[in-house]
Design an enzyme around this catalytic site. Structure first.
Site, PDB file in Angstrom:
ATOM      1  N   GLU A  33      51.886  68.920  33.437  1.00 14.07           N
ATOM      2  CA  GLU A  33      53.168  68.204  32.342  1.00 14.07           C
ATOM      3  C   GLU A  33      53.940  69.210  31.182  1.00 14.07           C
ATOM      4  O   GLU A  33      53.106  69.916  30.821  1.00 14.07           O
ATOM      5  CB  GLU A  33      53.269  67.489  31.746  1.00 14.07           C
ATOM      6  N   GLN A 231      45.306  70.399  16.334  1.00 14.02           N
ATOM      7  CA  GLN A 231      46.346  70.005  17.254  1.00 14.02           C
ATOM      8  C   GLN A 231      45.597  69.131  17.660  1.00 14.02           C
ATOM      9  O   GLN A 231      46.122  67.940  18.144  1.00 14.02           O
ATOM     10  CB  GLN A 231      47.225  70.998  17.960  1.00 14.02           C
TER      11      GLN A 231
END
Length: 306
Positions: A33, A231
């Protein structure tokens, strides 16, 4: 001349592959992706990373777009470039957020025009700055309605929908979420791609529950290699994914970027090995437009003979 002709025929056959048939072979189908870059430099880097990822023989690439459909045009441009580079099928994300049915149909027509093969059909998250999904006047309320729209008017496009091993953050409970997923599958989805997770047991529990409720399409686990702990925590909190205590402990030992990268990639590799042992039909890697983590993860599997 003959070789070029055979390569052309091979590419043509690959692009005719339906989304369901990708997962009908005995092997594990890999897909990646991407997201639309913000500038031309980012597009160039993305293309280089796509070329690097091709060594792992992916079956297709998907591409998201910005909140509220802010980068839909860029998404189609990216997918067109990816298809030119790879000769593989490509999939566009599509959400109900901020769009009328007419606008959704317009996007689907544009996507088909430039060669998009599959759609990842989603309701979509509330726009930034809001906490609740609001139905656009003349639009759709649920992802199953989007699946019905695609299946009714663009039946040549394959359809993937999202599944949530740890339950969608807005769902009342796990069982209600499963019922909603079955509604999307019954509307015509070909496969389910899961939200990222870091505990494989969560995926196995989810897969068993899907089978028990009568969901018979392929359930494809989605994996995001952790390369930056801050993150990772932010992304995990956004999608209600828990991070294993041992992974958190190992990554927080050092703030050194190289250390966190190695720990995260190793965890994703071990996840992958375990998933393969448990017979998953494919794995969808969220690569965040970078190839380093996925390449090292998959290189390690090849070296180990997996």
């Amino acid at each position: 001349m003959q070789r070029a002709f055979l390569q052309h025929i091979s590419s043509f056959v690959i692009c005719l592959m339906t989304l369901a048939s990708v997962y009908q072979s005995s092997g594990c189908a890999i897909s990646f992706e991407l997201f639309p870059p913000k500038n031309a430099e980012g597009v160039d880097l993305l293309c280089k990373n796509v070329e690097r990822l091709m060594q792992f023989s992916p079956k297709y690439f998907t591409c998201t777009y910005g909140a509220g459909g802010s980068s839909r045009g860029t998404t189609l441009e990216v997918l067109q470039k990816v298809k030119q580079i790879t000769n593989l099928p490509v999939a566009s994300h599509l959400t109900c957020v901020g769009s009328t049915v007419e606008e959704l149909e317009g996007y689907l027509a544009d996507a088909r025009e430039i060669g998009v093969d599959y759609i990842v059909a989603l309701r979509g998250d509330p726009p930034q700055g809001t906490t609740k999904f609001e139905v656009t006047e003349g639009g759709l309320k649920y992802a199953n309605e989007l699946v019905e729209l695609i299946r009714g008017k663009f039946d040549d496009l394959g359809i993937a929908v999202a599944g949530y091993p740890e339950t969608h953050q807005e769902a009342v409970d796990f069982q209600t979420d499963l019922v909603n997923l079955k509604r999307k599958v019954d509307a015509g989805a070909d496969i389910v791609i899961t939200q990222l997770f870091y505990h494989n047991d969560d995926f196995y529990r989810f897969r068993d529950a899907c089978q028990a409720i009568g969901i018979e399409v392929p359930i494809v686990p989605g994996i995001l290699p952790v390369t930056n702990f801050k993150q990772a925590k932010r992304i995990a909190s956004m999608c209600k994914a828990s991070i294993p205590a041992e992974l958190e402990s190992a990554m927080s030992e050092k703030e050194d970027a190289a250390h966190q990268f190695r720990v995260g990639v190793d965890h994703a590799r071990q996840q992958t090995i375990d998933l393969l042992k448990h017979g998953v039909p494919g794995i969808h890697y969220y690569v965040l437009n970078k190839s380093e983590a996925a390449a090292e993860l998959l290189d390690g599997l090849q070296l180990a003979g997996v």
